[in-house]
Design an enzyme around this catalytic site. Structure first.
Site, short mmCIF file in Angstrom:
data_model
loop_
_atom_site.label_atom_id
_atom_site.label_comp_id
_atom_site.label_asym_id
_atom_site.label_seq_id
_atom_site.Cartn_x
_atom_site.Cartn_y
_atom_site.Cartn_z
CB ALA A 10 -0.88 -0.02 1.24
N GLY A 57 0.54 -5.02 1.07
CA GLY A 57 -0.71 -5.07 0.30
C GLY A 57 -0.52 -5.70 -1.08
CD GLU A 86 -2.34 -7.64 3.26
OE1 GLU A 86 -2.06 -6.46 2.99
OE2 GLU A 86 -2.95 -7.98 4.29
CD GLU A 91 1.75 -5.64 5.69
OE1 GLU A 91 2.66 -6.49 5.79
OE2 GLU A 91 0.93 -5.65 4.75
N1 DAK Z 1 4.60 3.16 -0.71
C1 DAK Z 1 5.01 4.34 -1.23
N2 DAK Z 1 6.14 4.49 -1.95
C2 DAK Z 1 6.88 3.39 -2.16
C3 DAK Z 1 6.52 2.12 -1.65
C4 DAK Z 1 5.31 2.04 -0.89
N3 DAK Z 1 4.88 0.88 -0.39
N4 DAK Z 1 7.48 1.23 -2.02
C5 DAK Z 1 8.38 1.92 -2.73
N5 DAK Z 1 8.03 3.20 -2.83
C6 DAK Z 1 8.72 4.29 -3.52
C7 DAK Z 1 9.98 4.72 -2.76
O1 DAK Z 1 9.65 5.62 -1.72
C8 DAK Z 1 10.76 5.37 -3.88
O2 DAK Z 1 10.20 6.63 -4.15
P1 DAK Z 1 11.15 7.91 -4.43
O3 DAK Z 1 11.98 8.07 -3.20
O4 DAK Z 1 11.96 7.51 -5.65
O5 DAK Z 1 10.19 9.02 -4.70
C9 DAK Z 1 10.44 4.48 -5.10
O6 DAK Z 1 9.22 3.82 -4.77
C10 DAK Z 1 11.49 3.43 -5.40
O7 DAK Z 1 11.72 2.70 -4.20
P2 DAK Z 1 13.19 2.53 -3.55
O8 DAK Z 1 14.09 3.65 -3.95
O9 DAK Z 1 12.99 2.27 -2.10
O10 DAK Z 1 13.67 1.19 -4.30
P3 DAK Z 1 14.73 0.13 -3.76
O11 DAK Z 1 15.03 -0.75 -4.91
O12 DAK Z 1 15.88 0.79 -3.06
O13 DAK Z 1 13.95 -0.71 -2.64
C11 DAK Z 1 12.02 -1.89 -1.75
C12 DAK Z 1 12.86 -1.50 -3.00
C13 DAK Z 1 10.77 -2.62 -2.23
C14 DAK Z 1 12.85 -2.83 -0.86
C15 DAK Z 1 11.68 -0.59 -0.96
O14 DAK Z 1 11.09 0.34 -1.88
C16 DAK Z 1 10.71 -0.82 0.15
O15 DAK Z 1 11.10 -1.28 1.23
N6 DAK Z 1 9.45 -0.45 -0.08
C17 DAK Z 1 8.43 -0.48 0.95
C18 DAK Z 1 7.95 -1.87 1.19
C19 DAK Z 1 6.84 -1.81 2.22
O16 DAK Z 1 7.13 -1.64 3.41
N7 DAK Z 1 5.64 -1.82 1.73
C20 DAK Z 1 4.47 -1.49 2.52
C21 DAK Z 1 4.05 -2.65 3.35
S1 DAK Z 1 2.77 -2.16 4.39
C22 DAK Z 1 -4.32 0.05 4.66
C23 DAK Z 1 -4.44 -1.28 4.35
C24 DAK Z 1 -3.33 -2.03 4.11
C25 DAK Z 1 -2.10 -1.46 4.20
C26 DAK Z 1 -2.01 -0.12 4.56
C27 DAK Z 1 -3.12 0.64 4.79
N8 DAK Z 1 -5.47 0.82 4.95
C28 DAK Z 1 -6.74 0.25 4.76
C29 DAK Z 1 -5.41 2.15 5.42
C30 DAK Z 1 -0.95 -2.23 3.88
C31 DAK Z 1 0.23 -1.80 4.21
C32 DAK Z 1 1.41 -2.28 3.49
O17 DAK Z 1 1.39 -2.70 2.36
#
Ligand code: DAK
Length: 260
Positions: free
Chosen positions: A66, A112, A115, A135
């Site tokens: 997400a 997400g 998921e 998460e």
């Molecule tokens: N959200 C927003 N931006 C994201 C993102 C994400 N999940 N994942 C990557 N990006 C963005 C990065 O911020 C970066 O943006 P800029 O800085 O260039 O503007 C761009 O995508 C490229 O990412 P990286 O520079 O980080 O790329 P790397 O190759 O270095 O790293 C990575 C890749 C996948 C390891 C890293 O990007 C990463 O750790 N990403 C986040 C993974 C993560 O934690 N995902 C979220 C899991 S929590 C909800 C319901 C469900 C959820 C939330 C709310 N509600 C009902 C309210 C679920 C939550 C989740 O999914």
């Protein structure tokens, strides 16, 4: 038809849907979730569409979760409400679609994103795929059905380890766990899924839709788990751990969780 942040292609009776925000690793924001709902509803209503493949644009990500920038400011009430709404609009909706959906996991499938892949009926991954539910590293729990669908697919012990460690597993391990059915080279992924979709498309669509309902019913004898997930997910939004986890991600630093 055009949908925001999506690309659609038809390959005979098989539709290919791309989540198309490659610069943000195809992270799911609200607009994209709504567009996916609209696109899936339209494809499911079209009798010419007999299978759907879902993948991410670019070589790096299926969906990296997400959109953290969007949900970082939510309150507990908003978190709970949006989890319920997202499940209804997209995750449960895809799982209960009459048309089979294949997730073509072409890179990161995190949070997400995993998921969403788990809500699809079948999963195929490329060798570069990395799968996980990170998460808890943000002070959250999976909120789109992950606490229920992951143990269904890989068992309770493995699911708990993957959730608690916020770790990522490679495609081969995901196949060994039963999280994905097949693993291919990245350049072969689309063709592999199109062939699989083509084989499905030869069979009776009404029977397949009935099979989807029957298989799903066996895993949904009680919705208590999904409801508990929504409630626990909502609680996380009121915690200092959540504030620290999401801020640390946005500031590109390691979190320091205050804890209970
Ligand atoms: N959200 C927003 N931006 C994201 C993102 C994400 N999940 N994942 C990557 N990006 C963005 C990065 O911020 C970066 O943006 P800029 O800085 O260039 O503007 C761009 O995508 C490229 O990412 P990286 O520079 O980080 O790329 P790397 O190759 O270095 O790293 C990575 C890749 C996948 C390891 C890293 O990007 C990463 O750790 N990403 C986040 C993974 C993560 O934690 N995902 C979220 C899991 S929590 C909800 C319901 C469900 C959820 C939330 C709310 N509600 C009902 C309210 C679920 C939550 C989740 O999914």
């Amino acid at each position: 038809m055009k949908y925001k942040n999506l690309k659609l292609e038809m390959h005979g009776p098989v539709a290919m849907v791309y989540v198309d925000r490659p610069k943000k690793l195809n992270a799911l924001n609200r607009v994209t979730i709504e567009a996916l709902h609209e696109a899936f509803a339209a494809l499911d209503a079209d009798p010419g569409v007999r299978a759907i493949i879902l993948r991410g644009s670019g070589p790096k990500a299926f969906v990296a979760g997400a959109d953290i920038a969007e949900f970082a400011g939510f309150s507990p009430g908003e978190g709970q409400q949006l989890a319920a709404r997202g499940q209804e609009l997209l995750f449960n909706f895809v799982e209960q679609l009459s048309t089979p959906v294949i997730a073509a996991i072409n890179g990161y499938a995190l949070g997400g994103g995993l998921e969403l892949a788990m809500a699809c009926h079948i999963r195929v991954a490329s060798h570069n795929a990395r799968l996980g539910l990170p998460e808890v590293s943000l002070g959250l729990i999976p909120g789109y059905g992950g606490t229920q669908r992951l143990p269904q697919l890989i068992g309770k012990g493995r699911a708990m380890e993957l959730i608690f460690t916020a770790g990522m597993i490679e495609a081969e391990k995901a196949q060994d766990y039963g999280l994905v059915n097949h693993v291919t080279a990245l350049e072969d992924l689309e063709e592999y899924c199109l062939k699989l979709g083509g084989r499905i498309a030869k069979n009776a669509p009404t029977a397949i839709s009935n099979a989807i309902k029957a298989v799903n019913a066996g895993f949904r004898s009680s919705d208590t788990g999904y409801q508990a997930e929504i409630e626990q997910f909502g609680h996380c939004f009121g915690t200092e751990d959540f504030r620290e986890g999401t801020q640390a991600f946005l500031e590109k630093r390691k979190p320091e969780f205050p804890g209970r």
